[in-house]
Design a protein around this motif. Sequence first.
Motif, mmCIF file in Angstrom:
data_model
loop_
_atom_site.group_PDB
_atom_site.id
_atom_site.type_symbol
_atom_site.label_atom_id
_atom_site.label_comp_id
_atom_site.label_asym_id
_atom_site.label_seq_id
_atom_site.Cartn_x
_atom_site.Cartn_y
_atom_site.Cartn_z
ATOM 1 N N GLY A 67 0.817 -1.205 0.000
ATOM 2 C CA GLY A 67 0.000 0.000 0.000
ATOM 3 C C GLY A 67 0.844 1.246 0.000
ATOM 4 N N PHE A 68 0.189 2.378 0.219
ATOM 5 C CA PHE A 68 0.894 3.664 0.228
ATOM 6 C C PHE A 68 0.079 4.659 1.046
ATOM 7 N N THR A 69 0.733 5.736 1.431
ATOM 8 C CA THR A 69 0.072 6.813 2.144
ATOM 9 C C THR A 69 -0.111 7.991 1.198
ATOM 10 N N HIS A 70 -1.340 8.500 1.139
ATOM 11 C CA HIS A 70 -1.674 9.614 0.239
ATOM 12 C C HIS A 70 -2.486 10.624 1.035
ATOM 13 N N ASP A 71 -2.000 11.858 1.097
ATOM 14 C CA ASP A 71 -2.646 12.900 1.908
ATOM 15 C C ASP A 71 -2.829 12.445 3.354
ATOM 16 N N GLY A 72 -1.844 11.690 3.847
ATOM 17 C CA GLY A 72 -1.854 11.257 5.236
ATOM 18 C C GLY A 72 -2.697 10.034 5.532
#
Length: 545
Positions: free
Chosen positions: A414-419
């Motif tokens: 996964g990833f973090t996007h806009d926190g």
Amino acid sequence: MQLWNALTNGSSHGTLHVWAGEDFEHTPWRDVAADAHGMAAALRTAGVRPGTRVATILTNTPATVRGLLAIWLAGGAVASLPLPTRGQSTEEYGRQLTALCARLDPALLLVDDWIAPMIPEELARELPVRPWTPDGLPAPSGPFEPSPPGPDDLAFIQYSSGSTSTPKGCALTTRSVEEQMRIILHLTGGRPGNDTVTSWLPLSHDMGMFGCLLYAWSYDFDFVLSTPDRFGMAPRTWFRDMSEYGSTMTAGTSTAVYLAARAQGRAELPRGLASLRAAVIGAERVDWDTLAAATEKFRPYGLSDTAFQPAYGMAEATLAVTGKPWAQAPRSAVFDGSALVDGTVTEVDPAHPRATRLVSNGLALPGVSVDTGTPGTVAEIVVGSPSLARGYYGDPERTAARFPDGRLRTGDLGFTHDGELYVVGRADDMLSIGGRKIYASEIESAVDTHAQVRKGCVAVVDAGTAGLPRLVLMLEPQGRPRDFRPIADHAAAVALEKSGVALSECLFLPRGVLPKTPSGKIQRFRCRALLDEGRFDPLARVTFA
């Protein structure tokens, strides 16, 4: 300990409502605790003492709820063994139980009457197999003094669902469970003594056990407990129960939300859903269209636009890791699917030819750390949490590999996007076809939307040998299609569009054949094994040149 004090507090006001076959059985928590004390005395006579383990197969019955507390009061650690899954033979299930019990060395095995015939004779000769009811246990032999596990003692061994491999026993201490209760209270905006939780999820699954039963018990909530079988036969009952009891919190899967909304039809919910503050949705990929359609369906009955609460969790973290703040509406974003496979996060317009919409799984919960590597890239999700398991019981090699330096390597990408956390899929879901990497879940989710495909009943596996790929899509059709070819052609087009790969074969299976965990996850590794062994009897096969 705080947990045991909450579970045995005689001044509690909450009530347990358990489906007992024809209707709900209603018992105040204080009476449940009193019953459990009597059963604990009998368990002590049967050999359950501090430090012992009790193997259990947890079902959603009144006796199971009482027996669970009784084991802890007697000093034992609960080992929650898997229920039999779809597509699993009695012999396979028996071998699984035997292997797990050999590692556990439990004092006894507690089961329902309907499961007892599945216990292999050799296991029953070595291990006392008892029913959950007190009359199946020896009479108490003297005064009983409760001695539940201490803060850092083993309290619960949560065997994973087995969706990607053989079940692993997550070893949880009392402290881990207590910390998770506080995490869930924050996640759902809980109000001790003033909420009502409703669930049909199996108690053998972490969402059903920790997210619903123990959460309600710990904070003196009313708890409405239905069963997976009742939900499966009549999905409408989930939201009907919440309306009837004025529920404020529930939990389930994206597929279950879809089934419940579809089954609702034109039926009425006279008491409405205005009380529902938090419906935690997880355990599988959350579908944005499902949430939007269900919100639209139930909005006339008072369901708020903020009620659905996508979250991410792991049995290894007891349960919850991230979640949408309960007072906010769910969020989604659109990304380049091909770029995600290559490990790059690129937000695109929904009209983009390779657009993939992902639902945000929210923010890291209090005390939890979530590491997804370099910003803008897809990586394995690594978690630190005060509710983390101390490893896999009796499995030091797996523990060393998955729990380095006190953190959890989840195996999810996964990833973090806009926190906020976005989960792409499991590393196990990634297939390499002709040198090209694809996410099986990406194809499955797209095929899943077809009107003639049963929701949540699609699996993609690489059945190739000697390094030669052979991508097989297995699905259960909705209704009785007269011609399977158009469905197969649609699936092939989806696979080509989404991932740039060609299907070799589409296998149409009878209803209820695809192997699933009790919470509804497809067991892809068992799909591949059953396919290799030629044990599927398909309704139809469509091959592609």
